[in-house]
Design an enzyme around this catalytic site. Structure first.
Site, PDB file in Angstrom:
ATOM      1  N   GLY A  11       0.795  -1.234   0.000  1.00  0.00           N
ATOM      2  CA  GLY A  11       0.000   0.000   0.000  1.00  0.00           C
ATOM      3  C   GLY A  11       0.820   1.273   0.000  1.00  0.00           C
ATOM      4  O   GLY A  11       0.329   2.320   0.425  1.00  0.00           O
ATOM      5  N   LYS A  64     -15.701 -16.358 -11.193  1.00  0.00           N
ATOM      6  CA  LYS A  64     -15.161 -15.014 -11.335  1.00  0.00           C
ATOM      7  C   LYS A  64     -16.273 -13.971 -11.487  1.00  0.00           C
ATOM      8  O   LYS A  64     -16.206 -12.887 -10.904  1.00  0.00           O
ATOM      9  CB  LYS A  64     -14.290 -15.010 -12.600  1.00  0.00           C
ATOM     10  CG  LYS A  64     -13.218 -13.970 -12.622  1.00  0.00           C
ATOM     11  CD  LYS A  64     -12.346 -14.189 -13.871  1.00  0.00           C
ATOM     12  CE  LYS A  64     -11.342 -13.082 -14.041  1.00  0.00           C
ATOM     13  NZ  LYS A  64     -10.371 -12.975 -12.966  1.00  0.00           N
ATOM     14  N   MET A  89      -3.644  -7.833  -6.842  1.00  0.00           N
ATOM     15  CA  MET A  89      -3.049  -9.007  -7.480  1.00  0.00           C
ATOM     16  C   MET A  89      -4.053  -9.927  -8.183  1.00  0.00           C
ATOM     17  O   MET A  89      -3.786 -11.094  -8.396  1.00  0.00           O
ATOM     18  CB  MET A  89      -2.218  -9.810  -6.455  1.00  0.00           C
ATOM     19  CG  MET A  89      -1.022  -9.039  -5.915  1.00  0.00           C
ATOM     20  SD  MET A  89      -0.081  -8.123  -7.175  1.00  0.00           S
ATOM     21  CE  MET A  89       0.789  -9.475  -7.956  1.00  0.00           C
ATOM     22  N   ARG A  90      -5.185  -9.378  -8.548  1.00  0.00           N
ATOM     23  CA  ARG A  90      -6.178 -10.211  -9.217  1.00  0.00           C
ATOM     24  C   ARG A  90      -6.596  -9.491 -10.492  1.00  0.00           C
ATOM     25  O   ARG A  90      -6.736  -8.271 -10.494  1.00  0.00           O
ATOM     26  CB  ARG A  90      -7.366 -10.353  -8.263  1.00  0.00           C
ATOM     27  CG  ARG A  90      -8.395 -11.286  -8.730  1.00  0.00           C
ATOM     28  CD  ARG A  90      -9.574 -11.323  -7.784  1.00  0.00           C
ATOM     29  NE  ARG A  90     -10.654 -11.993  -8.474  1.00  0.00           N
ATOM     30  CZ  ARG A  90     -11.477 -11.384  -9.311  1.00  0.00           C
ATOM     31  NH1 ARG A  90     -11.387 -10.104  -9.533  1.00  0.00           N
ATOM     32  NH2 ARG A  90     -12.422 -12.083  -9.926  1.00  0.00           N
ATOM     33  N   ASN A 106      -4.153   1.624 -13.917  1.00  0.00           N
ATOM     34  CA  ASN A 106      -3.224   0.675 -13.281  1.00  0.00           C
ATOM     35  C   ASN A 106      -1.817   1.232 -13.347  1.00  0.00           C
ATOM     36  O   ASN A 106      -1.488   1.993 -14.260  1.00  0.00           O
ATOM     37  CB  ASN A 106      -3.273  -0.681 -13.992  1.00  0.00           C
ATOM     38  CG  ASN A 106      -2.403  -1.721 -13.295  1.00  0.00           C
ATOM     39  OD1 ASN A 106      -2.404  -1.812 -12.059  1.00  0.00           O
ATOM     40  ND2 ASN A 106      -1.640  -2.483 -14.054  1.00  0.00           N
ATOM     41  N   HIS A 108       2.281   0.006 -13.322  1.00  0.00           N
ATOM     42  CA  HIS A 108       3.126  -1.169 -13.506  1.00  0.00           C
ATOM     43  C   HIS A 108       4.592  -0.751 -13.393  1.00  0.00           C
ATOM     44  O   HIS A 108       4.982   0.255 -13.981  1.00  0.00           O
ATOM     45  CB  HIS A 108       2.831  -1.810 -14.879  1.00  0.00           C
ATOM     46  CG  HIS A 108       3.554  -3.099 -15.053  1.00  0.00           C
ATOM     47  ND1 HIS A 108       3.161  -4.254 -14.412  1.00  0.00           N
ATOM     48  CD2 HIS A 108       4.664  -3.408 -15.754  1.00  0.00           C
ATOM     49  CE1 HIS A 108       4.000  -5.233 -14.728  1.00  0.00           C
ATOM     50  NE2 HIS A 108       4.921  -4.743 -15.540  1.00  0.00           N
TER      51      HIS A 108
HETATM   52  C1  GRF Z   1       3.861  -1.357  -7.345  1.00  0.00           C
HETATM   53  O1  GRF Z   1       5.198  -1.559  -7.660  1.00  0.00           O
HETATM   54  C2  GRF Z   1       3.013  -1.312  -8.588  1.00  0.00           C
HETATM   55  O2  GRF Z   1       3.718  -0.866  -9.713  1.00  0.00           O
HETATM   56  C3  GRF Z   1       2.597  -2.754  -8.789  1.00  0.00           C
HETATM   57  O3  GRF Z   1       2.430  -3.234  -7.480  1.00  0.00           O
HETATM   58  C4  GRF Z   1       3.270  -2.525  -6.580  1.00  0.00           C
HETATM   59  C5  GRF Z   1       2.422  -2.090  -5.417  1.00  0.00           C
HETATM   60  O4  GRF Z   1       3.190  -1.559  -4.384  1.00  0.00           O
HETATM   61  N1  GRF Z   1       1.426  -2.834  -9.616  1.00  0.00           N
HETATM   62  P1  GRF Z   1       2.493  -0.908  -3.126  1.00  0.00           P
HETATM   63  O5  GRF Z   1       1.578  -1.961  -2.507  1.00  0.00           O
HETATM   64  O6  GRF Z   1       1.726   0.285  -3.589  1.00  0.00           O
HETATM   65  O7  GRF Z   1       3.606  -0.534  -2.206  1.00  0.00           O
END
Ligand code: GRF
Length: 199
Positions: A11, A64, A89-90, A106, A108
């Site tokens: 987070g 789902k 993560m989903r 999102n 990444h």
């Molecule tokens: C981040 O590195 C983001 O790019 C990826 O998941 C990670 C989440 O990190 N999608 P956090 O939980 O916000 O510290």
């Protein structure tokens, strides 16, 4: 505007977005945290900042679509305008993506389309790239695929470990994500095909 942040882990992006909002970077309500992991550190962060938590686990559902419909119903109930995925993560189902078309962001930790998936930082490092970075994009039905909004490069140093590289990447993420949210709220993102113009 009401924002729901989806997160399953540490987070740090959740906190960065809440802090940016508090600092007046953008005007919106961080209305809801949607989390699928009861042990995630992000839950305590949401409690600390007084953000409502919707904890929901896929294993409680047979399919789902059932899961997606329950989340969707909650978002509609809470009048959510924008969904911000921050380490969730989903993969969202198509019912969900269609209902919030062009309203799901999102982040990444690589320069997409390179190194999609859950281990982007490690994969980029192992591959030996000299430059990697951060991407914020709209979500479509494929993983790490939708129209790219902003990207920022991060140099890979000779002595980097996954941890040291991740630290620099996260620092960039914490700046870039609030900026994209600000642009979205201001109506400054125009999508043509898969190209996003910042107007
Ligand atoms: C981040 O590195 C983001 O790019 C990826 O998941 C990670 C989440 O990190 N999608 P956090 O939980 O916000 O510290």
């Amino acid at each position: 505007m009401n924002i729901a942040i989806f997160a399953s882990g540490q987070g740090s992006n959740f906190s960065a977005i809440v802090k940016a909002r508090k600092a007046g970077k953008f005007r919106a309500n961080i209305s809801l945290l949607v989390c699928d992991n009861p042990n995630a550190a992000v839950i305590n962060k949401a409690k600390k900042y007084g953000v409502k938590i919707f904890l929901i686990q896929e294993k409680e559902f047979s399919g789902k679509t059932g899961f997606d419909n329950v989340v969707l119903k909650r978002l509609l109930q809470d009048k959510i305008d924008l969904v911000v995925m921050a380490g969730y993560m989903r993969v969202l189902g198509s019912v969900f993506v269609k209902a919030f078309k062009n309203r799901i962001l999102n982040i990444h930790p690589t320069l997409l389309p390179a190194f999609k998936g859950a281990h982007g930082i490690e994969d980029a490092l192992k591959y030996g790239v000299k430059v990697t970075g951060v991407t914020v994009h709209f979500v479509d039905e494929k993983v790490d695929h939708g129209p790219i909004i902003l990207q920022q490069a991060v140099e890979v140093k000779k002595q980097d470990t996954p941890e040291s590289l991740a630290r620099r990447i996260h620092k960039i993420e914490h700046q870039l994500y609030p900026e994209v949210i600000r642009l979205f709220i201001k109506g400054k993102l125009e999508i043509k095909g898969r190209v996003v113009f910042v107007t």
